[in-house]
Write an enzyme that holds these catalytic residues in place. Sequence first.
Site, PDB file in Angstrom:
ATOM      1  CE  LYS A 188      -2.241  -1.080   3.857  1.00  0.00           C
ATOM      2  NZ  LYS A 188      -2.056  -2.394   4.329  1.00  0.00           N
TER       3      LYS A 188
ATOM      4  NE  ARG B 199      -3.598  -1.566  10.406  1.00  0.00           N
ATOM      5  CZ  ARG B 199      -3.057  -0.553  10.043  1.00  0.00           C
ATOM      6  NH1 ARG B 199      -3.322   0.848  10.028  1.00  0.00           N
ATOM      7  NH2 ARG B 199      -1.405  -1.840  10.132  1.00  0.00           N
TER       8      ARG B 199
ATOM      9  NE  ARG C 249       2.498  -5.134  11.187  1.00  0.00           N
ATOM     10  CZ  ARG C 249       3.030  -5.211  10.377  1.00  0.00           C
ATOM     11  NH1 ARG C 249       4.594  -5.292  11.012  1.00  0.00           N
ATOM     12  NH2 ARG C 249       3.402  -4.268   9.534  1.00  0.00           N
TER      13      ARG C 249
ATOM     14  NE  ARG D  64       7.093  -2.623   6.149  1.00  0.00           N
ATOM     15  CZ  ARG D  64       6.240  -2.345   5.714  1.00  0.00           C
ATOM     16  NH1 ARG D  64       5.608  -2.391   4.518  1.00  0.00           N
ATOM     17  NH2 ARG D  64       5.665  -2.725   6.685  1.00  0.00           N
TER      18      ARG D  64
ATOM     19  NE  ARG E 276       6.619  -0.737  10.286  1.00  0.00           N
ATOM     20  CZ  ARG E 276       5.799  -0.935   9.487  1.00  0.00           C
ATOM     21  NH1 ARG E 276       5.282   0.542   8.574  1.00  0.00           N
ATOM     22  NH2 ARG E 276       4.394  -1.247  10.425  1.00  0.00           N
TER      23      ARG E 276
HETATM   24  P1  AMP Z   1       1.069   0.103   8.912  1.00  0.00           P
HETATM   25  O1  AMP Z   1       2.104   1.004   8.840  1.00  0.00           O
HETATM   26  O2  AMP Z   1      -0.586   0.787   8.966  1.00  0.00           O
HETATM   27  O3  AMP Z   1       1.422  -1.581   9.040  1.00  0.00           O
HETATM   28  O4  AMP Z   1       0.627   0.277  10.763  1.00  0.00           O
HETATM   29  C1  AMP Z   1       1.357  -0.074  11.872  1.00  0.00           C
HETATM   30  C2  AMP Z   1       0.896  -0.439  13.386  1.00  0.00           C
HETATM   31  O5  AMP Z   1       0.618   1.386  13.555  1.00  0.00           O
HETATM   32  C3  AMP Z   1      -0.506  -1.024  12.955  1.00  0.00           C
HETATM   33  O6  AMP Z   1       0.088  -2.292  13.075  1.00  0.00           O
HETATM   34  C4  AMP Z   1      -0.946  -1.019  13.823  1.00  0.00           C
HETATM   35  O7  AMP Z   1      -0.365  -0.385  15.309  1.00  0.00           O
HETATM   36  C5  AMP Z   1      -1.017   1.036  13.909  1.00  0.00           C
HETATM   37  N1  AMP Z   1      -1.720   1.597  13.024  1.00  0.00           N
HETATM   38  C6  AMP Z   1      -1.490   2.327  11.772  1.00  0.00           C
HETATM   39  N2  AMP Z   1      -3.032   2.411  11.416  1.00  0.00           N
HETATM   40  C7  AMP Z   1      -3.645   1.813  12.303  1.00  0.00           C
HETATM   41  C8  AMP Z   1      -5.438   2.618  12.304  1.00  0.00           C
HETATM   42  N3  AMP Z   1      -6.007   2.352  11.297  1.00  0.00           N
HETATM   43  N4  AMP Z   1      -5.829   1.339  13.795  1.00  0.00           N
HETATM   44  C9  AMP Z   1      -4.969   1.220  14.845  1.00  0.00           C
HETATM   45  N5  AMP Z   1      -3.740   0.863  14.208  1.00  0.00           N
HETATM   46  C10 AMP Z   1      -3.054   1.224  13.117  1.00  0.00           C
END
Ligand code: AMP
Length: 208
Positions: free
Chosen positions: A31, A106, A163, A145, A151
């Site tokens: 994404k 989400r 996740r 990654r 990360r």
């Molecule tokens: P991402 O970069 O989108 O993979 O997000 C990394 C982490 O940020 C996720 O595993 C969640 O812990 C948190 N996170 C990101 N977006 C959301 C969301 N919309 N709702 C809740 N937690 C989020």
Amino acid sequence: MDLLDWIRAIFMKEKMKRTNVILFGPPGSGKGTQAQKLVEKYSLLHISTGDLFRYEIGNETPLGLKAKEYMNKGHLVPDEVTIGMLKNKVEANPEVKGFIFDGFPRTIPQAQALDSFLHSKGEEVSALVALEVEDNEIVSRLLKRGETSGRVDDQNEEVIRNRIKVYSEETSVVYDHYSKSNKSQTVNGLGTIEEIFSRLSKVFDQID
Ligand code: AMP
């Protein structure tokens, strides 16, 4: 209202109609990479809630410190925190043509909050476009990654699996939520970056 006012009102409404696309899919489906290319092509603003949280963590803000605990375990940050942060970002950018939401919504409460927030501004979600990638491919992509991203949540297979579990249990239903209004579409997320971008562009070209 005379005819001219009426035409002007319609014209203004059209002019102000923004494109609000949810770029959807499991973690590691590409994404973020694709959003960067799409915002350039379609002049939209990319909002990634994950990036916003990482920015807060980097600055050691209270919000960042709170989010970090959840993120490092692969759990979702609570809805109220996430929704508030998202709204602030949208409000701070009134002049843009529209948004690509990446990693948001989400959960169903987040989707409902986004819908009513946009409705209150006379707007709506234009489309949800989901990248489809199967679980084992996701795990290997994320571990790879993790070797360079720094990360914490990409470096441990258990956290990655968690996740994915959260995605299938809490997030995937957001696809169905927007299917009800015929807004959800799927795109094959396997292939080169350019191949996937070309598939996504075909879908984005049809969004009005
Ligand atoms: P991402 O970069 O989108 O993979 O997000 C990394 C982490 O940020 C996720 O595993 C969640 O812990 C948190 N996170 C990101 N977006 C959301 C969301 N919309 N709702 C809740 N937690 C989020």
